[in-house]
Design a protein around this motif. Structure first.
Motif, PDB file in Angstrom:
ATOM      1  N   PHE A   1      -1.054  -5.897  -6.443  1.00 13.15           N
ATOM      2  CA  PHE A   1       0.414  -5.901  -5.994  1.00 13.15           C
ATOM      3  C   PHE A   1       0.783  -6.661  -4.878  1.00 13.15           C
ATOM      4  O   PHE A   1       1.885  -7.034  -4.752  1.00 13.15           O
ATOM      5  CB  PHE A   1       0.723  -4.405  -5.587  1.00 13.15           C
ATOM      6  N   THR A   2      -0.015  -6.531  -3.753  1.00 17.93           N
ATOM      7  CA  THR A   2       0.196  -7.365  -2.547  1.00 17.93           C
ATOM      8  C   THR A   2       0.269  -8.759  -2.495  1.00 17.93           C
ATOM      9  O   THR A   2       1.543  -9.571  -2.230  1.00 17.93           O
ATOM     10  CB  THR A   2      -0.894  -6.994  -1.536  1.00 17.93           C
ATOM     11  N   SER A   3      -0.657  -9.543  -3.472  1.00 21.96           N
ATOM     12  CA  SER A   3      -0.781 -10.891  -3.476  1.00 21.96           C
ATOM     13  C   SER A   3       0.382 -11.397  -4.385  1.00 21.96           C
ATOM     14  O   SER A   3       1.067 -12.157  -4.079  1.00 21.96           O
ATOM     15  CB  SER A   3      -2.128 -11.432  -3.944  1.00 21.96           C
ATOM     16  N   ALA A   4       0.635 -10.898  -5.562  1.00 24.15           N
ATOM     17  CA  ALA A   4       1.954 -11.173  -6.217  1.00 24.15           C
ATOM     18  C   ALA A   4       2.973 -11.169  -5.598  1.00 24.15           C
ATOM     19  O   ALA A   4       3.867 -12.000  -5.645  1.00 24.15           O
ATOM     20  CB  ALA A   4       1.906 -10.223  -7.581  1.00 24.15           C
ATOM     21  N   THR A   5       3.140 -10.051  -4.626  1.00 22.37           N
ATOM     22  CA  THR A   5       4.481  -9.869  -4.001  1.00 22.37           C
ATOM     23  C   THR A   5       4.497 -10.826  -3.135  1.00 22.37           C
ATOM     24  O   THR A   5       5.814 -11.498  -2.945  1.00 22.37           O
ATOM     25  CB  THR A   5       4.596  -8.360  -3.409  1.00 22.37           C
ATOM     26  N   ALA A   6       3.622 -11.154  -2.350  1.00 21.87           N
ATOM     27  CA  ALA A   6       3.809 -12.503  -1.335  1.00 21.87           C
ATOM     28  C   ALA A   6       3.939 -13.579  -1.970  1.00 21.87           C
ATOM     29  O   ALA A   6       4.493 -14.506  -1.468  1.00 21.87           O
ATOM     30  CB  ALA A   6       2.405 -12.402  -0.682  1.00 21.87           C
ATOM     31  N   LEU A   7       3.326 -13.913  -3.123  1.00 22.41           N
ATOM     32  CA  LEU A   7       3.583 -15.005  -3.908  1.00 22.41           C
ATOM     33  C   LEU A   7       4.952 -15.229  -4.433  1.00 22.41           C
ATOM     34  O   LEU A   7       5.652 -16.234  -4.402  1.00 22.41           O
ATOM     35  CB  LEU A   7       2.712 -15.307  -5.061  1.00 22.41           C
ATOM     36  N   ALA A   8       5.641 -14.171  -4.775  1.00 25.61           N
ATOM     37  CA  ALA A   8       6.763 -13.995  -5.501  1.00 25.61           C
ATOM     38  C   ALA A   8       8.086 -14.265  -4.471  1.00 25.61           C
ATOM     39  O   ALA A   8       8.877 -14.968  -4.529  1.00 25.61           O
ATOM     40  CB  ALA A   8       6.927 -12.827  -6.179  1.00 25.61           C
ATOM     41  N   MET A   9       7.805 -13.400  -3.346  1.00 26.29           N
ATOM     42  CA  MET A   9       8.815 -13.439  -2.258  1.00 26.29           C
ATOM     43  C   MET A   9       8.820 -15.110  -1.425  1.00 26.29           C
ATOM     44  O   MET A   9       9.813 -15.415  -1.083  1.00 26.29           O
ATOM     45  CB  MET A   9       8.466 -12.437  -1.165  1.00 26.29           C
ATOM     46  N   ASP A  10       7.800 -15.531  -1.246  1.00 26.68           N
ATOM     47  CA  ASP A  10       7.731 -16.793  -0.905  1.00 26.68           C
ATOM     48  C   ASP A  10       8.480 -18.088  -1.703  1.00 26.68           C
ATOM     49  O   ASP A  10       8.895 -18.904  -1.293  1.00 26.68           O
ATOM     50  CB  ASP A  10       6.072 -17.417  -0.697  1.00 26.68           C
ATOM     51  N   CYS A  11       8.459 -17.731  -2.936  1.00 22.09           N
ATOM     52  CA  CYS A  11       9.209 -18.578  -3.926  1.00 22.09           C
ATOM     53  C   CYS A  11      10.555 -18.656  -3.638  1.00 22.09           C
ATOM     54  O   CYS A  11      11.568 -19.572  -4.032  1.00 22.09           O
ATOM     55  CB  CYS A  11       8.899 -18.177  -5.415  1.00 22.09           C
TER      56      CYS A  11
ATOM     57  N   ALA B   1      -4.745   7.802  -5.127  1.00 23.70           N
ATOM     58  CA  ALA B   1      -3.780   7.289  -4.358  1.00 23.70           C
ATOM     59  C   ALA B   1      -4.467   6.148  -3.414  1.00 23.70           C
ATOM     60  O   ALA B   1      -4.111   5.293  -2.914  1.00 23.70           O
ATOM     61  CB  ALA B   1      -2.893   7.999  -3.719  1.00 23.70           C
ATOM     62  N   VAL B   2      -5.796   6.718  -2.844  1.00 17.39           N
ATOM     63  CA  VAL B   2      -6.432   5.945  -1.863  1.00 17.39           C
ATOM     64  C   VAL B   2      -7.171   4.689  -2.529  1.00 17.39           C
ATOM     65  O   VAL B   2      -7.084   3.638  -2.024  1.00 17.39           O
ATOM     66  CB  VAL B   2      -7.904   6.760  -1.430  1.00 17.39           C
ATOM     67  N   ALA B   3      -7.105   4.768  -3.952  1.00 16.58           N
ATOM     68  CA  ALA B   3      -7.873   3.347  -4.711  1.00 16.58           C
ATOM     69  C   ALA B   3      -6.765   2.467  -4.730  1.00 16.58           C
ATOM     70  O   ALA B   3      -7.095   1.335  -4.271  1.00 16.58           O
ATOM     71  CB  ALA B   3      -8.098   4.008  -6.078  1.00 16.58           C
ATOM     72  N   ILE B   4      -5.296   2.656  -4.496  1.00 12.82           N
ATOM     73  CA  ILE B   4      -4.265   1.780  -4.590  1.00 12.82           C
ATOM     74  C   ILE B   4      -4.316   1.274  -3.191  1.00 12.82           C
ATOM     75  O   ILE B   4      -4.134   0.088  -3.029  1.00 12.82           O
ATOM     76  CB  ILE B   4      -3.021   2.372  -4.983  1.00 12.82           C
ATOM     77  N   GLY B   5      -4.311   1.964  -2.045  1.00 11.04           N
ATOM     78  CA  GLY B   5      -4.361   1.546  -0.832  1.00 11.04           C
ATOM     79  C   GLY B   5      -5.302   0.748  -0.288  1.00 11.04           C
ATOM     80  O   GLY B   5      -5.395  -0.354   0.261  1.00 11.04           O
ATOM     81  N   THR B   6      -6.583   0.920  -0.942  1.00  8.90           N
ATOM     82  CA  THR B   6      -7.944   0.319  -0.618  1.00  8.90           C
ATOM     83  C   THR B   6      -7.585  -0.991  -1.348  1.00  8.90           C
ATOM     84  O   THR B   6      -7.908  -2.306  -0.607  1.00  8.90           O
ATOM     85  CB  THR B   6      -8.980   0.956  -0.878  1.00  8.90           C
ATOM     86  N   GLY B   7      -7.338  -1.218  -2.417  1.00 14.72           N
ATOM     87  CA  GLY B   7      -6.952  -2.274  -3.279  1.00 14.72           C
ATOM     88  C   GLY B   7      -5.924  -3.344  -2.401  1.00 14.72           C
ATOM     89  O   GLY B   7      -6.335  -4.478  -2.236  1.00 14.72           O
TER      90      GLY B   7
ATOM     91  N   ALA C   1       0.869  -1.238  -0.007  1.00 11.40           N
ATOM     92  CA  ALA C   1      -0.141   0.069  -0.177  1.00 11.40           C
ATOM     93  C   ALA C   1       0.819   1.248   0.102  1.00 11.40           C
ATOM     94  O   ALA C   1       0.447   2.197  -0.672  1.00 11.40           O
ATOM     95  CB  ALA C   1      -0.989   0.002   1.079  1.00 11.40           C
ATOM     96  N   ILE C   2       1.887   1.285   0.719  1.00  8.39           N
ATOM     97  CA  ILE C   2       2.979   2.495   0.789  1.00  8.39           C
ATOM     98  C   ILE C   2       3.642   2.529  -0.590  1.00  8.39           C
ATOM     99  O   ILE C   2       3.708   3.679  -0.959  1.00  8.39           O
ATOM    100  CB  ILE C   2       3.606   2.188   2.196  1.00  8.39           C
ATOM    101  N   ASN C   3       3.975   1.420  -0.902  1.00  4.27           N
ATOM    102  CA  ASN C   3       4.822   1.792  -2.242  1.00  4.27           C
ATOM    103  C   ASN C   3       4.046   1.897  -3.322  1.00  4.27           C
ATOM    104  O   ASN C   3       4.686   2.380  -4.452  1.00  4.27           O
ATOM    105  CB  ASN C   3       5.459   0.290  -2.481  1.00  4.27           C
ATOM    106  N   GLY C   4       2.675   1.605  -3.321  1.00  2.00           N
ATOM    107  CA  GLY C   4       1.784   1.952  -4.442  1.00  2.00           C
ATOM    108  C   GLY C   4       1.541   3.343  -4.408  1.00  2.00           C
ATOM    109  O   GLY C   4       1.312   4.179  -5.325  1.00  2.00           O
ATOM    110  N   ILE C   5       1.034   3.914  -3.112  1.00  2.00           N
ATOM    111  CA  ILE C   5       0.388   5.022  -2.904  1.00  2.00           C
ATOM    112  C   ILE C   5       1.646   6.044  -2.953  1.00  2.00           C
ATOM    113  O   ILE C   5       1.574   7.519  -3.682  1.00  2.00           O
ATOM    114  CB  ILE C   5      -0.144   5.275  -1.443  1.00  2.00           C
ATOM    115  N   ALA C   6       2.787   5.778  -2.675  1.00  2.00           N
ATOM    116  CA  ALA C   6       3.992   6.795  -2.702  1.00  2.00           C
ATOM    117  C   ALA C   6       4.214   7.434  -4.013  1.00  2.00           C
ATOM    118  O   ALA C   6       4.235   8.688  -3.913  1.00  2.00           O
ATOM    119  CB  ALA C   6       5.255   6.142  -2.191  1.00  2.00           C
TER     120      ALA C   6
END
Length: 330
Positions: free
Chosen positions: A254-264, A192-198, A75-80
């Motif tokens: 962004f969040t889900s893909a990052t979590a899946l990628a990092m877990d790999c 920016a709120v839209a990205i954080g909400t997503g 959320a921070i990386n997307g909103i920034a």
């Protein structure tokens, strides 16, 4: 790779100190050449915090808990990047460009103070045993992981949509629709709120892969709709409503893909985070000038649709590349 070898705390502190010195140098630069060089150093130093923040989350959490932790980071990386131009413009109304860098210096001091109190998250037992030079061979290891690479590409193309939006929206809203710079900043802030909400909603999905696919499908539909709106001359509120939905969809993925990628690449989290971050910014640097070629309304729509199609294709390829180790879907 340095954080995989030496732990997270030392490289993080070094990044923040380098950020402070380069920012200070920018303020007192006597010429543009030195200023640009110091800006480059400042960017490298700032990237340390972005990369290591994802690595720390991966060290401390797994599965759904990792997704929730990364929801905050994403959320921070997307909103920034969306909020920064608005804040920078507001600062410039009351000071000079040096004042902007004074604000960055103050933010750097706050971040350094927080990092001083950070407890190391990567134990000695889990650190890379390779020599300093050989530790960079970890890039080879993570790039051999097909599932990880597909999620990196999926995220990069999604970032391409975001950077395409950032590059084109001032021209579309101010020149095409005729709004003032202040009104444009309000649109930017709302989006920016839209990205954080997503990003926040994505943590509610039980299967992270489903969140990524929903994000890709939604981004494609919205991207095509934005192109249609721009080419048919629809009003600003139709454009803004669809744009808000598209950015919400990006935040969702962004969040889900990052979590899946990092877990790999859990055992090389620092290196994996570096590749993940670099992919998005590299594609963003390619996409940003493309939206300005020819008719900006048409080129922006094409960039949105093309990146959405590629992002969705990579998500499907990642899903078929094997199961994720931590069973994030549970």
């Amino acid at each position: 790779p340095l954080s995989d070898k030496y732990g997270r705390r030392v490289p993080l502190l070094a990044s923040m100190v380098l950020f402070l010195f380069s920012t200070l140098g920018c303020i007192f630069s006597p010429n543009i050449e030195l200023f640009v060089l110091l800006r480059f150093v400042q960017g490298v130093a700032g990237a340390g915090g972005i990369v290591i923040s994802r690595s720390i989350a991966t060290d401390k959490f797994k599965g759904q808990n990792l997704a929730k932790a990364l929801a905050v980071v994403a959320a921070i990386n997307g909103i920034a990047p969306v909020a920064a131009p608005v804040l920078g413009g507001a600062v410039l109304k009351v000071t000079t460009w040096r004042g902007v860098f004074a604000v960055l210096l103050a933010l750097g001091l706050v971040l350094l103070g927080a990092c001083v109190h950070f407890n190391e998250s990567l134990s000695h037992a889990k650190r890379s045993r390779e020599s300093l030079w050989k530790s960079f061979s970890l890039f080879k290891q993570v790039l051999r992981n097909r599932k990880f690479v597909f999620y990196v590409l999926q995220t990069a193309f999604a970032q391409g949509i975001l950077f395409g939006y950032i590059a084109s929206s001032p021209f579309i809203i101010q020149e095409h629709y005729g709004f003032s710079p202040f009104a444009f900043s309000l649109f930017f802030a709302v989006n920016a709120v839209a990205i954080g909400t997503g990003a926040a909603v994505s943590a509610k999905f039980k299967r992270l892969e489903n969140a990524v696919l929903a994000s890709c499908a939604g981004a494609l539909v919205c991207g095509a709709a934005v192109m249609g709106v721009l080419l048919t001359g629809a009003g600003i509120w139709v454009f803004e409503g669809i744009l808000f939905a598209m950015l919400f969809m990006l935040g969702l993925g962004f969040t889900s893909a990052t979590a899946l990628a990092m877990d790999c690449v859990r055992n090389q989290a620092g290196t994996g985070s570096a590749v993940l971050g670099a992919g998005g910014f590299l594609l963003g640097s390619v996409v940003s000038p493309l939206v300005g070629m020819g008719n900006i309304l048409l080129s922006t729509g094409i960039v949105f649709v093309f990146c959405a199609v590629c992002s969705g294709a990579c998500a499907l390829l990642a899903r078929g590349a094997g199961s994720v180790r931590n069973k994030a879907r549970q």
